[in-house]
Structures are given as C-alpha cells and as structure tokens.
Scaffold this motif. Structure first.
Motif, PDB file in Angstrom:
ATOM      1  N   SER A  64       0.827  -1.207   0.000  1.00  0.00           N
ATOM      2  CA  SER A  64       0.000   0.000   0.000  1.00  0.00           C
ATOM      3  C   SER A  64       0.862   1.257   0.000  1.00  0.00           C
ATOM      4  CB  SER A  64      -0.922  -0.016   1.221  1.00  0.00           C
ATOM      5  OG  SER A  64      -1.852   1.038   1.161  1.00  0.00           O
ATOM      6  N   LEU A  65       1.870   1.284   0.857  1.00  0.00           N
ATOM      7  CA  LEU A  65       2.740   2.460   0.934  1.00  0.00           C
ATOM      8  C   LEU A  65       3.597   2.586  -0.323  1.00  0.00           C
ATOM      9  CD1 LEU A  65       3.793   4.838   2.551  1.00  0.00           C
ATOM     10  CD2 LEU A  65       5.395   3.301   3.687  1.00  0.00           C
ATOM     11  N   THR A  66       4.158   1.475  -0.773  1.00  0.00           N
ATOM     12  CA  THR A  66       5.016   1.500  -1.958  1.00  0.00           C
ATOM     13  C   THR A  66       4.244   1.948  -3.193  1.00  0.00           C
ATOM     14  OG1 THR A  66       6.391  -0.280  -1.067  1.00  0.00           O
ATOM     15  CG2 THR A  66       6.525   0.119  -3.422  1.00  0.00           C
ATOM     16  N   GLN A  67       3.077   1.346  -3.404  1.00  0.00           N
ATOM     17  CA  GLN A  67       2.282   1.693  -4.579  1.00  0.00           C
ATOM     18  C   GLN A  67       1.791   3.131  -4.497  1.00  0.00           C
ATOM     19  OE1 GLN A  67       1.942  -0.529  -7.009  1.00  0.00           O
ATOM     20  NE2 GLN A  67       2.577  -2.397  -5.995  1.00  0.00           N
ATOM     21  N   GLY A  68       1.453   3.593  -3.299  1.00  0.00           N
ATOM     22  CA  GLY A  68       1.012   4.975  -3.146  1.00  0.00           C
ATOM     23  C   GLY A  68       2.118   5.963  -3.512  1.00  0.00           C
ATOM     24  N   ILE A  69       3.324   5.710  -3.034  1.00  0.00           N
ATOM     25  CA  ILE A  69       4.452   6.600  -3.342  1.00  0.00           C
ATOM     26  C   ILE A  69       4.755   6.574  -4.839  1.00  0.00           C
ATOM     27  CG2 ILE A  69       6.936   6.917  -3.018  1.00  0.00           C
ATOM     28  CD1 ILE A  69       6.549   5.944  -0.123  1.00  0.00           C
ATOM     29  N   GLN A  70       4.741   5.385  -5.432  1.00  0.00           N
ATOM     30  CA  GLN A  70       5.030   5.279  -6.865  1.00  0.00           C
ATOM     31  C   GLN A  70       3.959   5.974  -7.702  1.00  0.00           C
ATOM     32  OE1 GLN A  70       5.369   1.016  -7.236  1.00  0.00           O
ATOM     33  NE2 GLN A  70       7.582   1.033  -6.899  1.00  0.00           N
ATOM     34  N   THR A  71       2.701   5.843  -7.294  1.00  0.00           N
ATOM     35  CA  THR A  71       1.626   6.521  -8.009  1.00  0.00           C
ATOM     36  C   THR A  71       1.802   8.030  -7.940  1.00  0.00           C
ATOM     37  OG1 THR A  71       0.051   4.727  -7.596  1.00  0.00           O
ATOM     38  CG2 THR A  71      -0.871   6.900  -8.065  1.00  0.00           C
ATOM     39  N   LEU A  72       2.126   8.525  -6.756  1.00  0.00           N
ATOM     40  CA  LEU A  72       2.319   9.968  -6.587  1.00  0.00           C
ATOM     41  C   LEU A  72       3.514  10.454  -7.415  1.00  0.00           C
ATOM     42  CD1 LEU A  72       0.950  12.225  -5.003  1.00  0.00           C
ATOM     43  CD2 LEU A  72       2.669  11.918  -3.219  1.00  0.00           C
ATOM     44  N   ALA A  73       4.580   9.658  -7.464  1.00  0.00           N
ATOM     45  CA  ALA A  73       5.751  10.037  -8.259  1.00  0.00           C
ATOM     46  C   ALA A  73       5.392  10.103  -9.743  1.00  0.00           C
ATOM     47  CB  ALA A  73       6.881   9.036  -8.035  1.00  0.00           C
ATOM     48  N   GLY A  74       4.642   9.130 -10.242  1.00  0.00           N
ATOM     49  CA  GLY A  74       4.217   9.146 -11.632  1.00  0.00           C
ATOM     50  C   GLY A  74       3.308  10.318 -11.934  1.00  0.00           C
ATOM     51  N   LEU A  75       2.457  10.625 -10.981  1.00  0.00           N
ATOM     52  CA  LEU A  75       1.537  11.751 -11.129  1.00  0.00           C
ATOM     53  C   LEU A  75       2.297  13.073 -11.245  1.00  0.00           C
ATOM     54  CD1 LEU A  75      -1.601  12.390 -10.920  1.00  0.00           C
ATOM     55  CD2 LEU A  75      -1.132  12.934  -8.538  1.00  0.00           C
ATOM     56  N   VAL A  76       3.241  13.283 -10.342  1.00  0.00           N
ATOM     57  CA  VAL A  76       4.024  14.524 -10.350  1.00  0.00           C
ATOM     58  C   VAL A  76       4.843  14.635 -11.634  1.00  0.00           C
ATOM     59  CG1 VAL A  76       5.917  15.747  -9.215  1.00  0.00           C
ATOM     60  CG2 VAL A  76       4.094  14.716  -7.841  1.00  0.00           C
ATOM     61  N   LEU A  77       5.392  13.515 -12.073  1.00  0.00           N
ATOM     62  CA  LEU A  77       6.167  13.538 -13.314  1.00  0.00           C
ATOM     63  C   LEU A  77       5.274  13.885 -14.506  1.00  0.00           C
ATOM     64  CD1 LEU A  77       9.056  13.030 -14.258  1.00  0.00           C
ATOM     65  CD2 LEU A  77       8.476  10.624 -14.596  1.00  0.00           C
ATOM     66  N   GLY A  78       4.068  13.331 -14.535  1.00  0.00           N
ATOM     67  CA  GLY A  78       3.129  13.641 -15.610  1.00  0.00           C
ATOM     68  C   GLY A  78       2.687  15.090 -15.588  1.00  0.00           C
ATOM     69  N   ILE A  79       2.458  15.623 -14.391  1.00  0.00           N
ATOM     70  CA  ILE A  79       2.067  17.033 -14.263  1.00  0.00           C
ATOM     71  C   ILE A  79       3.195  17.937 -14.751  1.00  0.00           C
ATOM     72  CG2 ILE A  79       1.605  18.854 -12.573  1.00  0.00           C
ATOM     73  CD1 ILE A  79      -0.024  16.777 -10.988  1.00  0.00           C
ATOM     74  N   GLY A  80       4.425  17.584 -14.377  1.00  0.00           N
ATOM     75  CA  GLY A  80       5.573  18.369 -14.842  1.00  0.00           C
ATOM     76  C   GLY A  80       5.710  18.337 -16.351  1.00  0.00           C
ATOM     77  N   LEU A  81       5.473  17.155 -16.949  1.00  0.00           N
ATOM     78  CA  LEU A  81       5.519  17.038 -18.408  1.00  0.00           C
ATOM     79  C   LEU A  81       4.451  17.915 -19.053  1.00  0.00           C
ATOM     80  CD1 LEU A  81       6.330  15.674 -21.101  1.00  0.00           C
ATOM     81  CD2 LEU A  81       4.805  13.782 -20.487  1.00  0.00           C
ATOM     82  N   ALA A  82       3.240  17.877 -18.492  1.00  0.00           N
ATOM     83  CA  ALA A  82       2.157  18.684 -19.046  1.00  0.00           C
ATOM     84  C   ALA A  82       2.448  20.175 -18.927  1.00  0.00           C
ATOM     85  CB  ALA A  82       0.849  18.348 -18.330  1.00  0.00           C
ATOM     86  N   ALA A  83       3.083  20.570 -17.820  1.00  0.00           N
ATOM     87  CA  ALA A  83       3.400  21.984 -17.634  1.00  0.00           C
ATOM     88  C   ALA A  83       4.307  22.503 -18.746  1.00  0.00           C
ATOM     89  CB  ALA A  83       4.054  22.199 -16.273  1.00  0.00           C
ATOM     90  N   VAL A  84       5.232  21.653 -19.168  1.00  0.00           N
ATOM     91  CA  VAL A  84       6.125  22.043 -20.266  1.00  0.00           C
ATOM     92  C   VAL A  84       5.346  22.160 -21.574  1.00  0.00           C
ATOM     93  CG1 VAL A  84       8.114  21.320 -21.642  1.00  0.00           C
ATOM     94  CG2 VAL A  84       8.128  21.004 -19.159  1.00  0.00           C
ATOM     95  N   VAL A  85       4.450  21.205 -21.824  1.00  0.00           N
ATOM     96  CA  VAL A  85       3.705  21.193 -23.081  1.00  0.00           C
ATOM     97  C   VAL A  85       2.665  22.312 -23.122  1.00  0.00           C
ATOM     98  CG1 VAL A  85       2.167  19.804 -24.535  1.00  0.00           C
ATOM     99  CG2 VAL A  85       4.103  18.728 -23.375  1.00  0.00           C
ATOM    100  N   VAL A  86       2.046  22.613 -21.968  1.00  0.00           N
ATOM    101  CA  VAL A  86       1.049  23.686 -21.904  1.00  0.00           C
ATOM    102  C   VAL A  86       1.651  25.012 -22.335  1.00  0.00           C
ATOM    103  CG1 VAL A  86      -0.311  25.086 -20.286  1.00  0.00           C
ATOM    104  CG2 VAL A  86      -0.491  22.592 -20.242  1.00  0.00           C
ATOM    105  N   ALA A  87       2.935  25.176 -22.051  1.00  0.00           N
ATOM    106  CA  ALA A  87       3.608  26.428 -22.432  1.00  0.00           C
ATOM    107  C   ALA A  87       3.634  26.629 -23.944  1.00  0.00           C
ATOM    108  CB  ALA A  87       5.032  26.436 -21.887  1.00  0.00           C
ATOM    109  N   LEU A  88       3.394  25.557 -24.707  1.00  0.00           N
ATOM    110  CA  LEU A  88       3.389  25.660 -26.175  1.00  0.00           C
ATOM    111  C   LEU A  88       2.089  26.229 -26.713  1.00  0.00           C
ATOM    112  CD1 LEU A  88       5.029  22.201 -27.042  1.00  0.00           C
ATOM    113  CD2 LEU A  88       6.149  24.443 -26.882  1.00  0.00           C
TER     114      LEU A  88
END
Length: 352
Positions: A64-88
């Motif tokens: 539960s803890l491992t999957q939660g942390i990994q999900t949050l890490a993937g989420l933050v990485l995806g948000i960061g990727l979108a932030a770069v693309v939104v600037a376009l």
C-alpha cells in the motif's frame, strides 16, 4: 460469546478480498469527507481524493505504501511534463501526441513501478481538463491525490492489516502432499495393466507448475505482509519455507520427467504401427516400490531420515533389478533407467 450468525459474519469479513473491499470503501469515504476541507484551490477538486485512496489500497501495508508513493511520483512527473507542453499553447493533435508519447517513455523508468501508467494519464488530464487553469488544476490534482493516498495507507495500517505467513505455510504443506500423491500415481502406473488407456496421471503431474507458481506467490505475499505490520509480534522467518519451496520445485521437475517417460512406456502398444511390449518386467515392481517409498519421504515433514533411508534402499533394489534385467529391448531398459534416475534426483533434493 458471539452467536453463530455473528461468527459467520466475522469469518466472512476476514476473507482477504472482502476485507480489502471494506477498507477501500472506508478509505474512499473518509477521503471524500476530508477533501472539501483542504485549504486553498485544492478544495475545488475533491473528487481526486477518493481516487487516491483507492489506488493506494493493496492487501499488505508495504504494498500500500510503496504503490502509493510510486503513483504519486508518476503523477508529479506527468504534471511536470504537461506543464512544459502547456507552455506551447492550446492543446492540439501534436501536443496530445507529445504528452502521451513522452509520458509512456518516462513511464518505463524502473523505479516508477505502479506509477508508470500515471505519467501519461496525469499529463493528459492536465493538458485537456486543466486548460487555461492548468496551474490550479495541477495543484488540486496532486494535493487531493496525496490526501487520498495518505488516508488509504493509514486505513490499511490501522484496520486489521492482514498477515499471510500462516497461509503460506499451509499452502506449502499442501503442495508437498500433492507431490507425494503424484509420486503415488507413478507407483500405481507401474502396478497397473499395460498398455494404459488415457493420461490422467500425466495431466495431474503437468498441472504442478501452476500450483508451484501459486505457492511461490503465497510465500512472497506472506513475507511481504509482515513488513511494517503493527499486528506482527515478531517476524516469522520464512527462509526455511523458501528452501522447502525450492526442494518442491526440483521434485516437481523430476516427477514430470519421470511421468513423461512412464506414460510413453505404459501406453506402448496403443499405436498399431508400434511393437507391443510386455506390460511387466523384472524392474516394474521395484520401480513401483521405489515411487511409493518416495511418496512417503515427500510426505514426511519433521523427520525424513527413516523414509529417505527406505527410499534409498528401494532405489538400490531398482538399480539391481536393472543390472540383472534380461529384457531384450534396449529402449525399454533405457526408459526404465531414466525413471530410476529421476527418482535418484528426487532423493538428492529431499536429502538437502
């Protein structure tokens, strides 16, 4: 003292899947109740909190803890990727393809684990749903998912965190009983009338790899369920169980090998184009006695010394019968020797 009806209800709730469903429902409800009280603009996105609770709900506390942390890490990485693309600029066919393509590539990072699928998903949500308000949306999305994940982990830690180490040992014991039954099947084949009609005994032995995979998963699960579990008074060392599992895997391998050769030997004559051989020989009964003795040795758990000694004596008898055999068919002799050799390798595994 609980009534019979209450006892049945408690047993039902103790079922792993039902317990997980109850905890997931409780975590989602609690996360939904907390979500509107989160300060700032994150309160405008309460629906992500129950989602976070659900994605973090796994049968063991560690998972539960491992999957939660990994999900949050993937989420933050995806948000960061979108932030770069939104600037376009506004979303286009090209930017959608870019977010998904790069997101899937980033999802291949080994450390992300369960978070790999959330990279392109989060990027796409921010790009298409966030729109001109992508900054507030990203913040609310991440914070509410974090709230849900924290709630899910806390619920899993505090509400009957399951321990599966006992189940692993029970499954392992049943596995050894099944292996012994399969050795008895082989003994029965050598005492049956030949040629055999059918391959039921081979089918039962061929199913062993599936059983082994389930038992291995149960042992891994039992070990994992002890980690960070408040119900664990002391860590149960499953290293002996892993050794027993490795022995079972070797036994299963050699039983399958012996079954394949025995099936070929026992069914000969069913094909009219092949020469019918005598259903019995001087080695048939010694091989039957050998596999019956092996079955007893496999079933023995705490004290195998005496059953193994009997099996070793039966193996010596089988080799002696082979050495003194008068069967004119070299092929028959080779097959019988192969079956005896498989038995000797099973004995080596048991003696470890």
């Amino acid at each position: 003292m609980p009534s019979p009806g209450n006892r049945r209800a408690l047993r039902l709730l103790a079922h792993p899947r039902i317990l997980l469903a109850v905890k997931a429902a409780l975590a989602a409800a609690l996360a939904w109740w907390i979500a509107p009280h989160v300060p700032g603009t994150a309160a405008d996105y309460p629906y992500y909190a129950p989602l976070g609770a659900v994605v973090s709900m796994y049968p063991t506390v560690k998972a539960s803890l491992t999957q939660g942390i990994q999900t949050l890490a993937g989420l933050v990485l995806g948000i960061g990727l979108a932030a770069v693309v939104v600037a376009l600029g506004n979303p286009t066919v090209l930017t959608v393809a870019l977010v998904i393509g790069v997101g899937v590539l980033l999802g291949g990072l080994p450390l992300l684990g369960a978070g790999r699928d959330w990279v392109p998903m989060a990027g796409l949500f921010v790009l298409l749903i966030g729109g001109s308000d992508s900054e507030d949306y990203s913040w609310g999305y991440a914070v509410q998912m974090l709230v849900g994940i924290v709630v899910g982990v806390v619920i899993n830690f505090t509400v009957v965190p399951p321990l599966y180490s006992g189940d692993a040992r029970d499954r392992l014991q049943r596995l050894h009983s099944e292996l012994a039954d399969r050795a008895d099947d082989l003994a029965g084949v050598f005492r049956a009338d030949w040629p055999l009609d059918g391959d039921e005994f081979e089918s039962r032995i061929e199913s062993l790899p599936v059983t082994l995979a389930r038992v291995r998963a149960a042992v891994d699960y039992g070990d994992e369920s002890q980690r960070w579990n408040p119900r664990r008074r002391r860590r149960i060392d499953l290293s002996d169980d892993r050794d027993r599992l490795r022995i079972a895997e070797r036994i299963a391998f050699h039983l399958r090998d012996a079954a394949e050769v025995t099936g070929e030997l026992a069914r000969r004559g069913a094909d009219p184009d092949r020469r019918v051989e005598s259903p019995g020989s001087a080695v048939t009964e010694p091989l039957a006695a050998l596999y019956a003795a092996l079955a007893d040795a496999i079933r023995a758990h705490d004290d195998r010394a005496r059953p193994i000694s009997r099996a070793e004596a039966a193996l010596d008898d089988a080799w002696s019968a082979l050495d003194a055999g008068t069967n004119p068919s070299p092929r028959r002799v080779a097959e019988e020797a192969s079956v005896a050799l498989s038995a000797s390798r099973i004995l080596v595994a048991l003696a470890r």
